[in-house]
Structures are given as structure tokens and as C-alpha cells.
Design an enzyme around this catalytic site. Structure first.
Site, mmCIF file in Angstrom:
data_model
loop_
_atom_site.group_PDB
_atom_site.id
_atom_site.type_symbol
_atom_site.label_atom_id
_atom_site.label_comp_id
_atom_site.label_asym_id
_atom_site.label_seq_id
_atom_site.Cartn_x
_atom_site.Cartn_y
_atom_site.Cartn_z
ATOM 1 C CG HIS A 63 22.243 72.633 18.747
ATOM 2 N ND1 HIS A 63 22.705 73.633 19.573
ATOM 3 C CD2 HIS A 63 22.501 73.062 17.482
ATOM 4 C CE1 HIS A 63 23.204 74.614 18.859
ATOM 5 N NE2 HIS A 63 23.091 74.288 17.579
ATOM 6 N NE ARG A 79 24.654 78.972 18.643
ATOM 7 C CZ ARG A 79 24.850 78.168 17.606
ATOM 8 N NH1 ARG A 79 23.813 77.570 17.037
ATOM 9 N NH2 ARG A 79 26.057 77.960 17.134
ATOM 10 C CD GLU A 92 21.771 73.521 22.636
ATOM 11 O OE1 GLU A 92 22.871 73.102 22.209
ATOM 12 O OE2 GLU A 92 21.005 74.216 21.958
#
Length: 349
Positions: free
Chosen positions: A298, A250, A279
Site C-alpha cells: 500500500h 482498496r 494491512e
């Protein structure tokens, strides 16, 4: 008995996954309440004026990393049996509140996500060590072929290096298994893992020792009050100038501004980042301008195998909760006894 009702959030990155979950549950005769749309780069905070409409009659609520499940949201659902996230991340769910309110929480902690992320993490470590992009530039005539001397060759072997893992959960343990044949020295730091519970070949140590000693540091933590921003200016300064940092967990675990400065000033050799504080990574992020960082959006470990595993796991988690059973992948098993007592006092008619 009245029809079961489940709330399912919207997530612009998981539209197909959430739609499939909703369809499967509807085929089982379960009523679905869909949430408002999420927006790029923002975490959705549900407006209080819509609490009754969205949560008032549901028994299970499904959120993702792009919508906030607060204590207030939980309290707005008087028939709530449990919470389920379709993926593994639960940083937007107030787990402390869920525990205090005796609410069971399930998530998409399938074996595919752990092993896929473990494989991808090792891949990024190797890419940092070998720099295949630079080697490809030689073939394409964009970079001269280096002289065969230790000082000019850029690729380095993992053999004999020290890899430090911050966090020793299932992904980190998968990394350990996959590195077992590389001849590396393995260190790990996790305040919740005793030395006796460490995987074979892993030496548990404090964070400072790990950062000072490691040639590659892998970050494998979930976000809590203790892990948010745990790698800041001071911690990054402890790393070797030749060391690499890999974060596939994270973005909130690292002070991004401090990391940018460390990379730009070459105080560490490089990094591979699959996750960020905001993000998608903003177009004006200074990280995009660095030449010693690998950036992925991600999804580096999001294989087709992983995505296929989410809908059946979510449906199983939800239906188990509706039957009064703990979810298949339970985040807070410690509350199961009080959760069952709470269910026994509730009326779902």
C-alpha cells in the site's frame, strides 16, 4: 472567543505526517488533542468511556484509514464543524452519517496523490505485461534464455490490448491520460459516470462486458456498500485466462479468497495488488506464496512528492473549516448549504 481545538488521531504509518500537521496547527494557536495509539493490522475503535475526553471540546476531527469515525463519535462532539483525513482514503469515516448530520468532510485529495497513483498503476500494468523479473533472472543465470518464438517469449506489448477500468474517478482519469499514447482500447465501468462525461477515447460499459473483454482490469473504486466485495468468484470467472488484474485502490473491493483461488488455479494470468483487506498483509496470507502476483505494501504510488503534499493540504482544510469555509479538498460538497446553516445556529464560545 475561546481557543480552537482539533482532534488528531494516531496512525502508526503516518506518525511523521500527523506530527507535522499538529505542529503547524499549534503554531497557529490551535489546541491539539491527540488520539490513542493504533496497532498493526487493526482499525482502532474508540472506547466510549473516552469520548468526552477526546471529542467533547473539539471543532475539527482528523482520522485516518486506521481509526474509525462512526456516527457515535460524531455525535460525541457537540462543537464539531467538520472532519478531515490527511490522506485521500475515507473508508473509515461514516460519510452517510456525516451527510445526515450536515458535517463537512475534507481529505488529502491532492493532485500529487492522483497522478502518482496513476503513474504507478500504469507501471504495474507494464510490469505484468513484460515481467522484468523473469528477464532479470535470465541475466543472473536463474532462468534459461527463451527461444525467439511467440510461444516461449513472455513479454507482451500493451499496443492493441484492451484495458478496462472499474471506476472513473480522478486516479482512473489519470491512468487514461497516461495510456493515451500506448494504442490501447479503453473500457470503463462506473454507475455514477454518464457516457457523455467519459474521457475522450473511453467507452463506458457494464461490469460484465468489461471483465469479459479486458486484457488488463484496473480497480479504481472507493469503498461503499455497493463496491465492497464487488469482484468475487463470479466476476473473476468472467475474466480471460490471459488477463491481469491491478488493484491500487482498496483491498475490500475484491474477495481475496476468490482471487487467490483464481490465481493459484491459473484462471487468470496474474495480478498486481497494492492494497489488501487486512494491512499490513499478514505473514501467513496465501497470496505471498503465489508466483503470478506482484505484492506491494500500500505504498506503490506514495512518492516523496505525495507525502510532502499532505501536511499543507490538511492544515488548509482544517483552517478553512474553522473559518466557516468549505475545505480545499471537499468530499461531500453537496452538504455545504446545510452545513453553513448548521454552523450559523451553533455557539463556539
Amino acid at each position: 472567543m475561546s481557543q480552537h481545538s482539533v482532534f488528531i488521531c494516531h496512525d502508526y504509518m503516518l506518525v511523521e505526517v500527523l506530527d507535522e500537521i499538529a505542529s503547524r496547527l499549534e503554531q497557529l494557536g490551535i489546541e491539539i488533542v491527540r488520539g490513542p495509539h493504533t496497532a498493526l493490522g487493526k482499525k482502532l475503535i474508540y472506547p466510549k468511556e473516552r469520548y468526552a475526553e477526546l471529542f467533547g471540546g473539539v471543532e475539527v476531527m482528523m482520522f485516518s484509514s486506521r481509526s474509525i469515525c462512526s456516527r457515535e463519535v460524531m455525535l460525541a462532539a457537540p462543537r464539531l464543524r467538520g472532519i478531515v483525513n490527511p490522506t485521500i482514503g475515507l473508508e473509515t469515516v461514516d460519510l452517510e452519517a456525516a451527510n445526515e448530520l450536515s458535517i463537512i468532510v475534507g481529505h488529502g485529495a491532492t493532485s500529487e496523490i492522483f497522478l502518482g497513483m496513476a503513474e504507478a498503476t500504469v507501471m504495474l500494468m507494464l510490469m505484468l505485461m513484460y515481467d522484468p523479473g523473469a528477464t532479470e533472472e535470465v541475466l543472473r543465470g536463474k532462468r534459461p534464455r527463451p527461444r525467439p518464438t511467440p510461444g516461449t517469449m513472455w513479454a507482451r506489448m500493451l499496443l492493441g490490448r484492451t484495458v478496462g477500468l472499474v471506476g472513473m474517478g480522478r486516479i482512473a482519469r489519470g491512468v487514461v491520460e497516461r495510456l493515451s499514447g500506448f494504442g490501447v482500447n479503453l473500457l470503463a465501468h462506473d454507475p455514477f459516470v454518464k457516457d457523455s462525461a467519459a474521457p475522450p477515447g473511453v467507452k463506458m460499459t457494464d461490469l460484465e462486458t468489461l471483465l469479459r473483454s479486458s486484457d488488463i482490469v484496473g480497480v479504481h473504486v472507493s469503498i461503499t456498500s455497493g463496491s465492497r466485495g464487488m469482484l468475487g468468484e463470479r466476476e473473476l470467472a468472467l475474466m480471460k485466462p490471459s488477463a491481469f488484474l491491478v488493484n491500487t485502490s482498496r483491498g475490500e473491493a475484491i474477495d481475496e479468497a476468490a482471487l487467490y483461488r483464481a490465481l493459484k488455479e491459473r484462471r487468470i494470468a496474474g495480478a498486481a495488488l497494492d492494497t489488501f483487506v487486512v494491512e499490513p498483509l499478514p505473514e501467513d496470507s496465501p497470496l505471498r506464496g503465489l508466483d503470478n502476483v506482484i505484492l506491494t505494501p500500500h505504498m506503490v504510488g506514495h512518492t516523496r512528492d505525495v507525502i510532502a503534499s499532505f501536511p499543507p493540504a490538511a492544515v488548509e482544510n482544517v483552517t478553512r473549516i474553522l473559518r466557516g469555509e468549505p475545505p480545499l479538498y471537499c468530499k461531500n460538497p453537496e452538504v455545504i448549504p446545510v452545513w453553513k446553516k448548521r454552523l450559523a445556529t451553533m455557539s463556539f464560545r
